[in-house]
Design an enzyme around this catalytic site. Structure first.
Site, PDB file in Angstrom:
ATOM      1  N   HIS A 227      -1.331  14.933  -9.995  1.00 53.75           N
ATOM      2  CA  HIS A 227      -0.016  14.631 -10.576  1.00 53.75           C
ATOM      3  C   HIS A 227      -0.072  14.619 -12.101  1.00 53.75           C
ATOM      4  CE1 HIS A 227      -0.997  10.559 -11.897  1.00 53.75           C
ATOM      5  NE2 HIS A 227      -1.640  10.403 -10.748  1.00 53.75           N
TER       6      HIS A 227
ATOM      7  N   GLU B  33      -3.902   7.608  -3.602  1.00 50.43           N
ATOM      8  CA  GLU B  33      -5.016   7.297  -4.497  1.00 50.43           C
ATOM      9  C   GLU B  33      -5.852   6.161  -3.922  1.00 50.43           C
ATOM     10  OE1 GLU B  33      -7.352   7.993  -6.319  1.00 50.43           O
ATOM     11  OE2 GLU B  33      -6.532   8.194  -8.347  1.00 50.43           O
TER      12      GLU B  33
END
Length: 194
Positions: A13, A83
């Protein structure tokens, strides 16, 4: 592409306010900054125009928005792409963690209230099994996060999760995992658009 199996394109990202400050961002759901949005658009130029057979994206807003801006739609949310869960260290910088845990590293722990390296490795292995299950010639894009994608890159080539410590990954970077003969390889790593 090889006849040995599918290829995977990884996209981290774009920038958030916590990537700028160095705060560990696991489950906190942050938006991209303006620069992060520009980075995500530029990442789209690196993934190419050939369609993907499957696009899997972390449920976090920063990953979903990156996928959208990079043109990686439609996509499917994959919880295993989240994550690393930093637990008690969420939102802290490494320097702040070192105040209580000198020498700490995400790769070696301790992982107070969060995921161990082995638990993250297990998630990466599930994602890899799903990708490889698509068979030779398939193209898959995975949009996720820095530490997790580093673990996934290490696991792709049969290394333990801690092997990810040797794979630096910038925001909005694009990587390509492929095959050479019958061996999984890291074909390209940490490419960013100018």
């Amino acid at each position: 592409m090889s006849e040995a199996g599918p290829d995977a394109t990884l996209v981290r990202h774009g920038e958030t306010i916590w990537t700028l400050s160095g705060q560990h961002t696991g489950r906190t759901d942050l938006e991209l900054t303006e620069i992060g949005e520009m980075q995500a658009k530029r990442a789209g130029s690196l993934v190419g125009s050939k369609p993907f057979d499957l696009v899997l994206v972390s449920p976090r807003r920063r990953a979903r928005r990156t996928a959208e801006l990079a043109g990686l739609t439609p996509y499917e949310i994959e919880d295993d792409l989240q994550e690393w869960d930093y637990g008690d260290f969420e939102g802290l910088t490494t320097a702040e963690i070192h105040e209580k845990h000198p020498g700490w590293s995400i790769w070696n722990g301790p992982w107070v209230g969060g995921e161990t390296a082995e638990e993250v490795e297990a998630r990466a292995d599930r994602v890899i099994a799903r990708v490889r299950g698509l068979g030779p010639g398939s193209r898959v894009a995975l949009v996720a996060h820095g530490h997790f994608l580093r673990v996934l890159g290490a696991r792709w080539v049969g290394q333990p999760a801690t092997g990810g410590k040797s794979l630096g990954l910038d925001t909005a970077a694009v990587c390509h995992l492929s095959w050479e003969h019958d061996y999984p390889i890291v074909h390209r790593w940490n490419f960013t658009a100018p």
